[in-house]
Design a protein around this motif. Structure first.
Motif, PDB file in Angstrom:
ATOM      1  N   SER A  62       0.959  -1.228  -0.064  1.00 18.28           N
ATOM      2  CA  SER A  62      -0.037  -0.023  -0.131  1.00 18.28           C
ATOM      3  C   SER A  62       1.037   1.234  -0.027  1.00 18.28           C
TER       4      SER A  62
ATOM      5  N   TYR B  12       0.247   7.324   3.669  1.00 18.21           N
ATOM      6  CA  TYR B  12       0.183   8.696   3.884  1.00 18.21           C
ATOM      7  C   TYR B  12       1.019   9.491   2.533  1.00 18.21           C
TER       8      TYR B  12
ATOM      9  N   ARG C 263      -3.703  17.254   3.788  1.00 16.35           N
ATOM     10  CA  ARG C 263      -3.522  16.781   5.361  1.00 16.35           C
ATOM     11  C   ARG C 263      -4.616  17.677   6.262  1.00 16.35           C
TER      12      ARG C 263
ATOM     13  N   GLY D 119      -7.767  14.731   3.465  1.00 14.88           N
ATOM     14  CA  GLY D 119      -7.737  14.055   2.350  1.00 14.88           C
ATOM     15  C   GLY D 119      -6.374  13.147   2.360  1.00 14.88           C
TER      16      GLY D 119
ATOM     17  N   LEU E  99      -5.257  10.483   2.924  1.00  9.58           N
ATOM     18  CA  LEU E  99      -5.301   9.118   3.695  1.00  9.58           C
ATOM     19  C   LEU E  99      -4.266   8.143   3.826  1.00  9.58           C
ATOM     20  N   VAL E 100      -4.344   7.245   4.798  1.00 10.71           N
ATOM     21  CA  VAL E 100      -3.227   6.248   5.033  1.00 10.71           C
ATOM     22  C   VAL E 100      -3.184   5.553   3.822  1.00 10.71           C
ATOM     23  N   SER E 101      -4.161   5.228   3.142  1.00  4.35           N
ATOM     24  CA  SER E 101      -4.158   4.378   1.532  1.00  4.35           C
ATOM     25  C   SER E 101      -5.080   5.007   0.761  1.00  4.35           C
ATOM     26  N   LEU E 102      -4.251   5.250  -0.464  1.00  2.00           N
ATOM     27  CA  LEU E 102      -5.250   5.934  -1.570  1.00  2.00           C
ATOM     28  C   LEU E 102      -5.327   4.981  -2.723  1.00  2.00           C
ATOM     29  N   TYR E 103      -4.603   3.961  -2.624  1.00  2.00           N
ATOM     30  CA  TYR E 103      -4.201   2.887  -3.659  1.00  2.00           C
ATOM     31  C   TYR E 103      -5.801   2.408  -4.166  1.00  2.00           C
TER      32      TYR E 103
END
Lengths: 363, 363
Positions: free
Chosen positions: B42, B45, B234, B238, B240-244
């Motif tokens: 993943s 951030y 931030r 937006g 997010l820890v994971s944007l994948y």
């Protein structure tokens, strides 16, 4: 070898990592979607069965009238505080000095909403009823984080929490719950989520801490409150055309793990006792009250790193990928128990702890 | 039957829908992830290969130094304007009266950033060089949307665009591109994305319009600009820890469809000519300049709906799920060509258009 290898590299090479549920890889998404019919409609800008059903399920779990799914807790909580400030016609809220909004959000609350926080309690202590009684000025809202993550996941006793809630209600102070790890504290309190949430006017919960989802949050409260939160969600840029890539995993892992918090809590107590028995090691809290705790060392970070690397290489057990300095001869790391801990053989764990203790004594 | 069925229901029942790529269902995600190794890490951030590689690829495509992936265009564009306003020490920007920020974002720009927009041009017209020259007050930034979606996807001629850009540079006005549909206009301009973007200081593109991804956006510009945008990302909640879950489909569908915009454009012109040939029907633009256009009817909405339902039921061709009133005896819908149009047999399409024309004449 050990001298040139970093702690992170040595940790990544271990077969048995103590913390969390597993690697944050794309398989987390693939597993959650494997059983979902591809013909299922996307949510569309906050509407549609997929998002509405999950929001209703979470509102029920939290004992609130309604709930809204957000891409992040950062967004959800700033918005909650903004709504309460607007409602009260004040721009002041109170929270802990190590509150997520204060230290991890680039001052979004101040820069976007012009809300001024009053920092309650010393940074190493929990907020107490006395702290709240002694605020000495008007505030719109008090935010409590259960457990207080940055100090090892400490918790007020439930009676104290009830007293704070009763006092706030009496004073007209809105009470908001940062429940990023709410499910994690329910076994210690011996309460349902709805029981704890009944003490609060609004509640945020996260799906990528103990639940182990990909990202996303729920904000719950009265219908009037959550409807207003949707307007702000749009303003923040969080009303995405499709949030299902986070909702489906949130639902999947919630169902898989919400019931395992008692197990994680017992395992956290077990591991804290083991580690806390080592030379120059202590845990905070001494006995955990959730699945998390901090592991403190009375040794310099540079001295501890090669010791940990040796433990990782000789036993295959990984404690942490990094250490944070707290002084010239002290450091710590955060531990949170998930699915991984339970599958590690006790003999291997015991050997790792024994070697750690031995090497620290020799140091 | 037809009298009681809604236009939406009749549309949903058609086998051949003219617009878009297909149903917005979970299969869109599953298809994009099918070929991706589950062991892929993943993003975390905003860091990690998955997000950094895609950002670098998009920066290259857009001819900008750097690019940042955002969960939404709403977030990306408010932030872009905020940065430029801060840079200029002004709180005024200029954009079209039907700009996305003005009509679809619950006034986030005003409520969160306290930026006041100056509305340029009549709402039915494009912004011209003369409009920009006659602003008559200082502005930090001008936002241009290519194509101007709410008026059918109209475009300034490229020479006009170059003249506006040159004028802004001369006056010290920052120029920002709302390129939600940038790839869609490249065939008409006969330019690369980088060539068009070279006229702008900052650029936003979307992945769920012509590209057909799930959600997400890129904001591109100088490194200094995009680094500042990450701080605001931030703050907005937006980061997010994971944007994948959005990045992987964005990449997948970008590679699949960025090269098909010429085909969609040609098909849009073909369909606009067919529909525009019907009684009391016109398209805006008369000849499309991208994959989109508006279809206007000089008939009351209530009169047209049963006609469309008959066309859908008798031919299986679906034109639109809804109509928007523009007056007592006029209405329109938006058309955007994607993968679906090309697979509809011409005979079926011709029969549908013929029946539509016939029924309108009879009405």
């Amino acid at each position: 070898m050990s001298e040139t290898k970093s702690l992170l590299e040595a940790f990544n090479a271990t077969a048995m990592k103590l913390a969390g549920h597993g690697k944050r890889d794309i398989e987390v998404l693939k597993e959650a979607f494997a059983g979902v019919d591809g013909q299922t409609d996307s949510d569309i800008y906050g509407g549609g069965r997929l998002i509405e059903d999950f929001q209703a399920e979470m509102a029920e779990v939290l004992g609130k009238e309604t709930a809204v799914f957000f891409p992040s807790g950062t967004m959800a909580q700033q918005i909650a505080l903004r709504i309460w400030c607007d409602r009260k016609g004040m721009k002041t809220v109170a929270y802990h000095p190590l509150c997520h909004l204060e230290i991890h959000e680039q001052d979004g609350l101040k820069e976007l909403h012009h809300i001024e926080p009053l920092l309650l309690a010393d940074k190493d202590s929990l907020i107490t009823l006395d702290d709240v009684k002694n605020i000495g000025r008007d505030i719109a809202c008090l935010l409590l984080e259960l457990p207080q993550r940055e100090i090892g996941g400490q918790l007020p006793e439930y009676a104290e929490l009830k007293a704070i809630s009763a006092y706030c209600r009496g004073q007209g102070i809105i009470l908001h719950l940062d429940g990023a790890r709410l499910f994690e504290v329910l076994p210690y309190y011996g309460k349902t989520a709805a029981e704890v949430c009944s003490l609060f006017d609004s509640v945020y919960i996260s799906f990528y801490k103990g639940i182990g989802g990909i990202a996303g949050a729920i904000l719950a409260g009265s219908k009037e409150f959550t409807e207003e939160s949707k307007i702000w969600k749009r303003r923040h840029g969080g009303d995405l055309v499709s949030l299902y890539p986070y909702i489906v995993p949130a639902r999947y892992y919630y169902r898989q793990r919400a019931g395992k918090m008692g197990q994680y809590y017992e395992e956290a107590k077990e591991l804290a006792a083991l580690l806390g028995g080592c030379h120059k090691v202590s845990t905070l809290p001494q006995q955990p009250v959730s699945n998390m705790f901090h592991v403190h060392f009375a040794i310099a970070k540079e001295q501890l790193e090669p010791i940990l690397i040796t433990v990782y290489e000789q036993t295959g057990v990984g404690l942490t990928a990094s250490l944070r300095e707290t002084g010239e001869t002290s450091c710590f790391f955060e531990m949170h128990i998930g699915d991984r801990y339970g599958i590690i053989p006790k003999a291997e764990l015991g050997a790792a702890v024994e070697l750690l203790d031995h090497l620290i004594k020799q140091a």
